[in-house]
Design an enzyme around this catalytic site. Structure first.
Site, PDB file in Angstrom:
ATOM      1  N   ASP A 117      38.948  10.089 -18.440  1.00  0.00           N
ATOM      2  CA  ASP A 117      39.479  10.182 -17.081  1.00  0.00           C
ATOM      3  C   ASP A 117      40.421   9.050 -16.690  1.00  0.00           C
ATOM      4  OD1 ASP A 117      39.702  11.510 -14.626  1.00  0.00           O
ATOM      5  OD2 ASP A 117      38.141  10.284 -13.717  1.00  0.00           O
ATOM      6  N   CYS A 177      33.666  28.629  -3.298  1.00  0.00           N
ATOM      7  CA  CYS A 177      34.130  27.241  -3.284  1.00  0.00           C
ATOM      8  C   CYS A 177      35.249  27.053  -2.266  1.00  0.00           C
ATOM      9  CB  CYS A 177      34.586  26.819  -4.676  1.00  0.00           C
ATOM     10  SG  CYS A 177      35.942  27.798  -5.366  1.00  0.00           S
ATOM     11  N   CYS A 181      35.103  24.555   1.663  1.00  0.00           N
ATOM     12  CA  CYS A 181      35.870  23.333   1.905  1.00  0.00           C
ATOM     13  C   CYS A 181      35.983  23.041   3.396  1.00  0.00           C
ATOM     14  CB  CYS A 181      37.260  23.455   1.295  1.00  0.00           C
ATOM     15  SG  CYS A 181      38.265  21.967   1.543  1.00  0.00           S
ATOM     16  N   CYS A 197      42.039  16.984   0.909  1.00  0.00           N
ATOM     17  CA  CYS A 197      40.748  16.921   0.218  1.00  0.00           C
ATOM     18  C   CYS A 197      39.975  15.673   0.641  1.00  0.00           C
ATOM     19  CB  CYS A 197      40.979  16.908  -1.294  1.00  0.00           C
ATOM     20  SG  CYS A 197      39.478  16.711  -2.260  1.00  0.00           S
ATOM     21  N   CYS A 224      33.273  14.216  -1.889  1.00  0.00           N
ATOM     22  CA  CYS A 224      32.764  15.446  -1.280  1.00  0.00           C
ATOM     23  C   CYS A 224      32.329  16.382  -2.399  1.00  0.00           C
ATOM     24  CB  CYS A 224      33.858  16.103  -0.438  1.00  0.00           C
ATOM     25  SG  CYS A 224      33.358  17.658   0.351  1.00  0.00           S
ATOM     26  N   CYS A 231      29.350  26.670  -5.900  1.00  0.00           N
ATOM     27  CA  CYS A 231      29.629  27.550  -7.040  1.00  0.00           C
ATOM     28  C   CYS A 231      28.369  28.299  -7.490  1.00  0.00           C
ATOM     29  CB  CYS A 231      30.182  26.731  -8.202  1.00  0.00           C
ATOM     30  SG  CYS A 231      30.552  27.728  -9.667  1.00  0.00           S
TER      31      CYS A 231
END
Length: 363
Positions: A117, A177, A181, A197, A224, A231
């Site tokens: 990452d 999903c 949000c 986001c 978050c 899901c």
């Protein structure tokens, strides 16, 4: 785990370019700066031939959204409740690589690089190409076995290895999903606008959170989990959970009042080895103060008021907003008069807008 050829994602670069051109990356300047290298693994390491993609399930023991109703406590994203996952996963990948290299070819001919990452590598489309899962409508990887809770890592090698079959999309008509949000950060399925986001707003954004989005953040103070937790494929994750993150107990549901009292030394000590530490005290307190403003608990007003004199204007501005949400208009106006000497232009603007909002809400 699965194996992908280095040239398995020719579509990823153009999609990334369009996303950046749309400005959806917000203030993440490293995205356009590394876009060319990120578009294809060979652009980062010309010798790469294959990538061993590995996914590790970190699914929580409970629904992380349960804390959202405890408005005087802060919600920290599941992945950040324990030690920094970068170091945790990198150590595991290095152990695998150290065993792979001696078995893979003649000494000196096999090269590997380990990534978690932090390099310009598009882990999610590569993981889909390697058969680990597919990028769901929330743009994160989804696995039929592990759900949406996956850390991804990569071992790149100059060896041409047999590639696995890519996974196909299994989202179907589901949009759980997207509907979960809080800030409507998905302009369309499979597209995210980072500027809306909450993970971006509480972690990557360096300045003040846009005023219209602050009430929607609730008590989320670092990241978050809503789209991941929603899901339906998560119901299978518990069946194959091979690891549970060692979450620190103090990070499961920390009291906002306690967090608001952290000075710099206390902040660093409390979040030692934690990904939370990387955003620094000022951004963290900005998040805590937004949550305090959303708490509806006037008993937390003194915790916000103490920060009206904070050395960092980002903290002072967030404290102003929180107090405007908690105090009666007259009390807030009196407090404003006491701080008429504010020198920072952005904080003065916060006072002006907050006075206007406070007067309107309590009229």
């Amino acid at each position: 785990m699965g194996i992908a050829a280095a040239d398995a994602i020719p579509h990823a670069g153009p999609r990334l370019h369009k996303w950046i051109m749309d400005g959806a990356h917000g203030e993440m300047a490293w995205m356009p700066e590394t876009a060319e290298r990120r578009a294809a693994p060979a652009n980062m390491w010309p010798e790469v031939a294959s990538l061993l993609m590995l996914g590790l399930n970190y699914g929580p023991d409970e629904d992380p959204r349960a804390i959202l109703s405890a408005r005087t406590r802060g919600a920290i994203s599941v992945y950040a409740r324990g030690d920094d996952y970068h170091e945790l996963i990198k150590g595991k990948l290095k152990r695998i690589a150290s065993r792979f290299v001696p078995r893979a070819g003649a000494p000196g001919t096999v090269a590997v690089k380990v990534f978690v990452d932090t390099a310009p590598l598009m882990e999610k489309p590569l993981a889909q190409a390697a058969g680990l899962g597919w990028q769901g409508k929330h743009t994160n990887l989804v696995s039929r076995d592990k759900g949406s809770w996956l850390f991804l890592g990569a071992i790149a090698t100059n060896l041409a290895l047999p590639a696995d079959a890519p996974e196909v999309d299994h989202c179907g008509s589901c949009r759980a999903c997207l509907d979960a949000c809080p800030t409507n950060a998905f302009p369309a399925p499979y597209r995210i606008d980072a500027r809306r986001c909450i993970s971006y707003l509480t972690i990557e954004l360096k300045g003040a959170v846009p005023r219209e989005l602050r009430p929607l953040i609730g008590n989320r103070i670092y990241g978050c989990d809503d789209c991941l937790a929603a899901c339906p494929w998560n119901k299978f994750a518990a069946l194959g959970r091979e690891m549970r993150l060692a979450a620190r107990e103090e990070n499961r549901a920390p009291a906002l009042a306690e967090l608001a009292r952290l000075d710099d030394a206390a902040f660093r000590a409390r979040f030692s080895k934690s990904p939370v530490k990387r955003i620094g005290r000022a951004r963290f307190l900005r998040n805590v103060l937004v949550a305090i403003g959303n708490s509806g608990d006037v008993a937390l007003a003194p915790e916000a008021e103490r920060h009206l004199g904070d050395p960092d204007p980002l903290v002072r501005g967030a404290a102003v907003w929180a107090l405007a949400r908690l105090l009666p208009a007259a009390a807030f106006a009196a407090l404003s008069a006491d701080h008429a000497g504010e020198t920072d232009a952005d904080v003065r603007t916060e006072w002006q807008l907050a006075l206007s909002d406070s007067a309107g809400e309590h009229a």
